[in-house]
Scaffold this motif. Structure first.
Motif, mmCIF file in Angstrom:
data_model
loop_
_atom_site.group_PDB
_atom_site.id
_atom_site.type_symbol
_atom_site.label_atom_id
_atom_site.label_comp_id
_atom_site.label_asym_id
_atom_site.label_seq_id
_atom_site.Cartn_x
_atom_site.Cartn_y
_atom_site.Cartn_z
ATOM 1 N N GLY A 44 35.834 3.115 -22.370
ATOM 2 C CA GLY A 44 36.877 2.697 -21.435
ATOM 3 C C GLY A 44 36.356 2.458 -20.031
ATOM 4 O O GLY A 44 37.142 2.183 -19.117
ATOM 5 N N TYR A 45 35.036 2.535 -19.833
ATOM 6 C CA TYR A 45 34.459 2.312 -18.507
ATOM 7 C C TYR A 45 34.460 0.836 -18.126
ATOM 8 O O TYR A 45 34.509 0.501 -16.945
ATOM 9 C CB TYR A 45 33.021 2.840 -18.449
ATOM 10 C CG TYR A 45 32.894 4.344 -18.476
ATOM 11 C CD1 TYR A 45 33.930 5.169 -18.038
ATOM 12 C CD2 TYR A 45 31.729 4.948 -18.946
ATOM 13 C CE1 TYR A 45 33.806 6.543 -18.064
ATOM 14 C CE2 TYR A 45 31.595 6.327 -18.969
ATOM 15 C CZ TYR A 45 32.651 7.124 -18.528
ATOM 16 O OH TYR A 45 32.514 8.485 -18.550
ATOM 17 N N MET A 46 34.382 -0.045 -19.125
ATOM 18 C CA MET A 46 34.351 -1.483 -18.850
ATOM 19 C C MET A 46 35.244 -2.218 -19.837
ATOM 20 O O MET A 46 35.483 -1.749 -20.954
ATOM 21 C CB MET A 46 32.906 -2.027 -18.957
ATOM 22 C CG MET A 46 31.961 -1.515 -17.892
ATOM 23 S SD MET A 46 30.254 -2.133 -18.114
ATOM 24 C CE MET A 46 30.491 -3.908 -17.863
ATOM 25 N N THR A 47 35.716 -3.391 -19.401
ATOM 26 C CA THR A 47 36.470 -4.264 -20.281
ATOM 27 C C THR A 47 35.516 -5.282 -20.898
ATOM 28 O O THR A 47 34.379 -5.455 -20.441
ATOM 29 C CB THR A 47 37.575 -5.005 -19.520
ATOM 30 O OG1 THR A 47 36.958 -5.891 -18.563
ATOM 31 C CG2 THR A 47 38.490 -4.035 -18.798
ATOM 32 N N SER A 48 35.990 -5.978 -21.915
ATOM 33 C CA SER A 48 35.149 -6.994 -22.551
ATOM 34 C C SER A 48 34.818 -8.129 -21.589
ATOM 35 O O SER A 48 33.723 -8.697 -21.645
ATOM 36 C CB SER A 48 35.847 -7.552 -23.797
ATOM 37 O OG SER A 48 37.103 -8.121 -23.464
ATOM 38 N N SER A 49 35.740 -8.470 -20.678
ATOM 39 C CA SER A 49 35.469 -9.537 -19.708
ATOM 40 C C SER A 49 34.396 -9.112 -18.717
ATOM 41 O O SER A 49 33.553 -9.934 -18.295
ATOM 42 C CB SER A 49 36.749 -9.928 -18.968
ATOM 43 O OG SER A 49 37.292 -8.821 -18.262
ATOM 44 N N GLN A 50 34.383 -7.837 -18.350
ATOM 45 C CA GLN A 50 33.331 -7.332 -17.462
ATOM 46 C C GLN A 50 31.977 -7.333 -18.176
ATOM 47 O O GLN A 50 30.949 -7.682 -17.588
ATOM 48 C CB GLN A 50 33.683 -5.922 -16.986
ATOM 49 C CG GLN A 50 34.853 -5.883 -16.014
ATOM 50 C CD GLN A 50 35.319 -4.465 -15.717
ATOM 51 O OE1 GLN A 50 35.099 -3.543 -16.501
ATOM 52 N NE2 GLN A 50 35.973 -4.287 -14.576
ATOM 53 N N VAL A 51 31.976 -6.956 -19.442
ATOM 54 C CA VAL A 51 30.745 -6.993 -20.229
ATOM 55 C C VAL A 51 30.228 -8.427 -20.322
ATOM 56 O O VAL A 51 29.029 -8.685 -20.176
ATOM 57 C CB VAL A 51 30.982 -6.409 -21.641
ATOM 58 C CG1 VAL A 51 29.777 -6.678 -22.556
ATOM 59 C CG2 VAL A 51 31.254 -4.915 -21.564
ATOM 60 N N ALA A 52 31.152 -9.381 -20.532
ATOM 61 C CA ALA A 52 30.754 -10.793 -20.621
ATOM 62 C C ALA A 52 30.150 -11.268 -19.304
ATOM 63 O O ALA A 52 29.174 -12.027 -19.300
ATOM 64 C CB ALA A 52 31.967 -11.641 -20.989
ATOM 65 N N ARG A 53 30.695 -10.811 -18.182
ATOM 66 C CA ARG A 53 30.149 -11.224 -16.883
ATOM 67 C C ARG A 53 28.734 -10.680 -16.692
ATOM 68 O O ARG A 53 27.866 -11.369 -16.158
ATOM 69 C CB ARG A 53 31.050 -10.736 -15.746
ATOM 70 C CG ARG A 53 30.562 -11.253 -14.383
ATOM 71 C CD ARG A 53 31.423 -10.794 -13.233
ATOM 72 N NE ARG A 53 30.831 -11.226 -11.963
ATOM 73 C CZ ARG A 53 31.253 -10.821 -10.774
ATOM 74 N NH1 ARG A 53 32.276 -9.987 -10.678
ATOM 75 N NH2 ARG A 53 30.658 -11.256 -9.671
ATOM 76 N N VAL A 54 28.500 -9.439 -17.137
ATOM 77 C CA VAL A 54 27.149 -8.882 -17.031
ATOM 78 C C VAL A 54 26.175 -9.693 -17.884
ATOM 79 O O VAL A 54 25.064 -10.012 -17.447
ATOM 80 C CB VAL A 54 27.136 -7.406 -17.478
ATOM 81 C CG1 VAL A 54 25.700 -6.880 -17.547
ATOM 82 C CG2 VAL A 54 27.958 -6.552 -16.517
ATOM 83 N N HIS A 55 26.608 -10.079 -19.092
ATOM 84 C CA HIS A 55 25.750 -10.902 -19.953
ATOM 85 C C HIS A 55 25.436 -12.240 -19.288
ATOM 86 O O HIS A 55 24.296 -12.727 -19.343
ATOM 87 C CB HIS A 55 26.426 -11.137 -21.305
ATOM 88 C CG HIS A 55 26.459 -9.919 -22.186
ATOM 89 N ND1 HIS A 55 25.436 -9.010 -22.234
ATOM 90 C CD2 HIS A 55 27.400 -9.483 -23.073
ATOM 91 C CE1 HIS A 55 25.735 -8.058 -23.100
ATOM 92 N NE2 HIS A 55 26.926 -8.317 -23.610
ATOM 93 N N ASP A 56 26.446 -12.833 -18.660
ATOM 94 C CA ASP A 56 26.231 -14.116 -17.973
ATOM 95 C C ASP A 56 25.239 -13.945 -16.817
ATOM 96 O O ASP A 56 24.384 -14.820 -16.576
ATOM 97 C CB ASP A 56 27.566 -14.657 -17.437
ATOM 98 C CG ASP A 56 28.503 -15.108 -18.547
ATOM 99 O OD1 ASP A 56 28.010 -15.346 -19.669
ATOM 100 O OD2 ASP A 56 29.712 -15.208 -18.301
ATOM 101 N N THR A 57 25.349 -12.835 -16.122
ATOM 102 C CA THR A 57 24.446 -12.574 -14.997
ATOM 103 C C THR A 57 23.016 -12.343 -15.480
ATOM 104 O O THR A 57 22.050 -12.712 -14.799
ATOM 105 C CB THR A 57 24.935 -11.360 -14.188
ATOM 106 O OG1 THR A 57 26.304 -11.559 -13.809
ATOM 107 C CG2 THR A 57 24.087 -11.150 -12.932
ATOM 108 N N GLN A 58 22.880 -11.759 -16.688
ATOM 109 C CA GLN A 58 21.547 -11.518 -17.239
ATOM 110 C C GLN A 58 20.796 -12.818 -17.506
ATOM 111 O O GLN A 58 19.562 -12.837 -17.515
ATOM 112 C CB GLN A 58 21.647 -10.693 -18.533
ATOM 113 C CG GLN A 58 21.888 -9.210 -18.300
ATOM 114 C CD GLN A 58 21.874 -8.421 -19.594
ATOM 115 O OE1 GLN A 58 22.705 -8.644 -20.477
ATOM 116 N NE2 GLN A 58 20.930 -7.498 -19.705
ATOM 117 N N VAL A 59 21.533 -13.899 -17.721
ATOM 118 C CA VAL A 59 20.893 -15.203 -17.915
ATOM 119 C C VAL A 59 20.196 -15.646 -16.634
ATOM 120 O O VAL A 59 19.159 -16.315 -16.654
ATOM 121 C CB VAL A 59 21.941 -16.263 -18.349
ATOM 122 C CG1 VAL A 59 21.296 -17.642 -18.455
ATOM 123 C CG2 VAL A 59 22.578 -15.870 -19.673
#
Length: 294
Positions: A44-59
């Motif tokens: 519950g620390y992060m939402t799926s949209s926040q996880v997706a943003r981190v993945h996008d930033t990793q690119v």
């Protein structure tokens, strides 16, 4: 532990995945590495949209997921360390495998996981003193209320699931109960329990599945259903039933005894009249246990 095992069953019953997709994902769980994003969603620390943003930033940035999540203010250093130290949970490994196979997205997983926890009242203090309410979980899948021994049945199934995890492996999904069979090619092990709780327990599967089952239990590589493989499967059945009878004697002062396990070459639909069949889907096949309903 039971909460973890029934995730696959939930996915099947809600028509989210097919049995074939579950089997395919189970085959991959042994080689699946649990990722921080899935752990963060589960906690519950992060939402799926926040996880997706981190993945996008990793690119764009060559940084670890945790470092970027901290930079974006989604996680603290303490939370990252907590998640990294967390013990892998079976339902999360299955979820990670399902995501990686493209059956669902991380956004789907977040919604499914929340619904799953709500279904089993995981958010309403399901864990009491570190122990799951196994009766509540089992009642959602198995209905023994019309039998003479509902408590004994639930205790037996709970013990069975825990010992499948311990001695065979946790990469399985309990399927819904069955009440008949269409195949007569199963090899069958049986054992009778005498006493206040009279029952004959069957363990059966097709030959290939029993060989793999015996391999896991014995830790030996086997190539056919020889005497050693048959002995290993009978030993597992004897182990479960032995533990059950000892527990009943120690905890309920119910005296039970066991006959030696035996082997049936064939199984017909008539043999399963007035019985419930409990199937457990492993990557190598479906192993079934059957109890007389009284």
């Amino acid at each position: 532990m039971l909460f973890s095992q029934f995730f696959g069953n939930y996915l099947l019953n809600q028509n989210i995945l097919t049995k074939e997709q579950i089997i395919s994902a189970l085959e991959d769980t042994q080689n699946t590495r649990l990722k921080l994003g899935v752990l963060a969603i589960n906690s519950g620390y992060m939402t799926s949209s926040q996880v997706a943003r981190v993945h996008d930033t990793q690119v764009l940035k060559d940084k670890k997921f945790g470092d970027i999540a901290i930079e974006l203010g989604y996680l603290t250093k303490e939370q990252v360390q907590e998640l990294l130290n967390d013990q892998p949970k079976g339902y999360l490994l299955l979820g990670q495998a399902i995501i990686e196979k493209g059956f669902i997205t991380e956004k789907d997983f977040e919604s499914i996981l929340n619904s799953y926890k709500k279904y089993y009242k995981y958010d309403n203090k399901l864990l009491v003193n570190g122990q799951e309410d196994s009766n509540y979980i089992l009642n959602k899948v198995y209905d023994f209320s019309s039998t003479s021994y509902p408590n004994q049945y639930k205790k037996y199934v709970s013990l069975l699931i825990n010992d499948l995890i311990r001695f065979i492996g946790d990469d399985f999904t309990p399927l819904n109960p069955e009440y008949d069979i269409r195949s007569t090619s199963y090899k069958v092990m049986s054992q009778h329990i005498h006493g206040n709780f009279e029952n004959t327990i069957l363990l059966f599967a097709d030959e290939t599945t029993l060989i793999h089952f015996a391999e896991r239990y014995s830790g030996e590589e086997l190539y056919d259903l020889n005497e050693y493989a048959e002995s290993a499967t009978q030993d597992f059945l004897n182990l479960i039933n032995g533990l059950f009878t000892v527990n009943e004697s120690n905890n309920q002062q119910v005296e039970l005894s066991l006959e030696p396990p035996g082997l049936f070459e064939t199984l017909t639909p008539i043999d399963l009249m007035d019985r419930v069949i409990l199937p457990f889907q492993y990557p190598f096949g479906t192993i079934r246990f059957s109890l007389i309903l009284k």
